[in-house]
Design an enzyme around this catalytic site. Sequence first.
Site, PDB file in Angstrom:
ATOM      1  N   HIS A  23       2.412  -6.124  -3.992  1.00 29.68           N
ATOM      2  CA  HIS A  23       1.389  -7.073  -3.522  1.00 29.68           C
ATOM      3  C   HIS A  23       1.457  -7.222  -2.003  1.00 29.68           C
ATOM      4  O   HIS A  23       0.443  -7.086  -1.305  1.00 29.68           O
ATOM      5  CB  HIS A  23       1.624  -8.424  -4.208  1.00 29.68           C
ATOM      6  N   GLU A  24       2.648  -7.499  -1.473  1.00 28.21           N
ATOM      7  CA  GLU A  24       2.779  -7.751  -0.043  1.00 28.21           C
ATOM      8  C   GLU A  24       2.652  -6.475   0.778  1.00 28.21           C
ATOM      9  O   GLU A  24       2.039  -6.480   1.855  1.00 28.21           O
ATOM     10  CB  GLU A  24       4.110  -8.445   0.240  1.00 28.21           C
ATOM     11  N   HIS A  27      -0.974  -5.767   1.337  1.00 25.78           N
ATOM     12  CA  HIS A  27      -1.552  -6.553   2.436  1.00 25.78           C
ATOM     13  C   HIS A  27      -1.244  -5.893   3.781  1.00 25.78           C
ATOM     14  O   HIS A  27      -2.144  -5.680   4.609  1.00 25.78           O
ATOM     15  CB  HIS A  27      -0.947  -7.965   2.453  1.00 25.78           C
TER      16      HIS A  27
END
Length: 231
Positions: A23-24, A27
């Site tokens: 997820h990170e 980003h």
Amino acid sequence: MDLYLIKELLLVTPLILFALTVHEVSHGWTAERLGDNTARLLGRITLNPIAHLDPMGTLLMFLVHFGWAKPVPVDPRRLNDPRRDMVWVSLAGPGSNILLAALFGIMIRAFVPWGMEAGYLQEGSIFGIFVALLILGLEINLGLGLFNLIPIHPLDGSKILAGLLPLNLAYQYQQFERYGMIIIFTIFIFGQITNIPIFSWILGVPMAALAKAFAGVDFYALMRLLGGLLS
């Protein structure tokens, strides 16, 4: 702690760490593609989960299978089109989890019918543990992805909505950012006290729909199968 919870904890720990990390990293990677390499310079585009863990968000992931990680730093001024690109950067995290959920769902489609037909899907078997991992991977990534699309700060959905609203409305909306964590914890604590799982109600329908679309099996049937494999 009973045996079921011990088994579940052993299985969900690597899945949660992997889901939060992807997820990170998504980003940061997307921000870099759009002009901002801040995350790269700070060592946040890494598959080392320790770099991304937020204590409270990670704890919630273990408790209820949705939460958040430590936000990747993004400098909107360095993006090619700050307002537009922040929407894409914010979508990248939840989107990566939903893509992972789709991959877990595809594997469930492939392996569960074959395992049942071959008689391999039994409690305590290696194949049963593998299928339990697939189901938990589907659940965790759907929960993480969809939860972060809720438009409450600091969740990704708040930045997506702010980028899509007209400027005057976006400014007014952003004035409520300071109350975001209070709102989240109030809803969570209210649910714990009253046994009214508001976030589960919000996420239940889209989670069930996407799980059925990805895995081809009713979500609650998968949960029952998971319970049988871990009991």
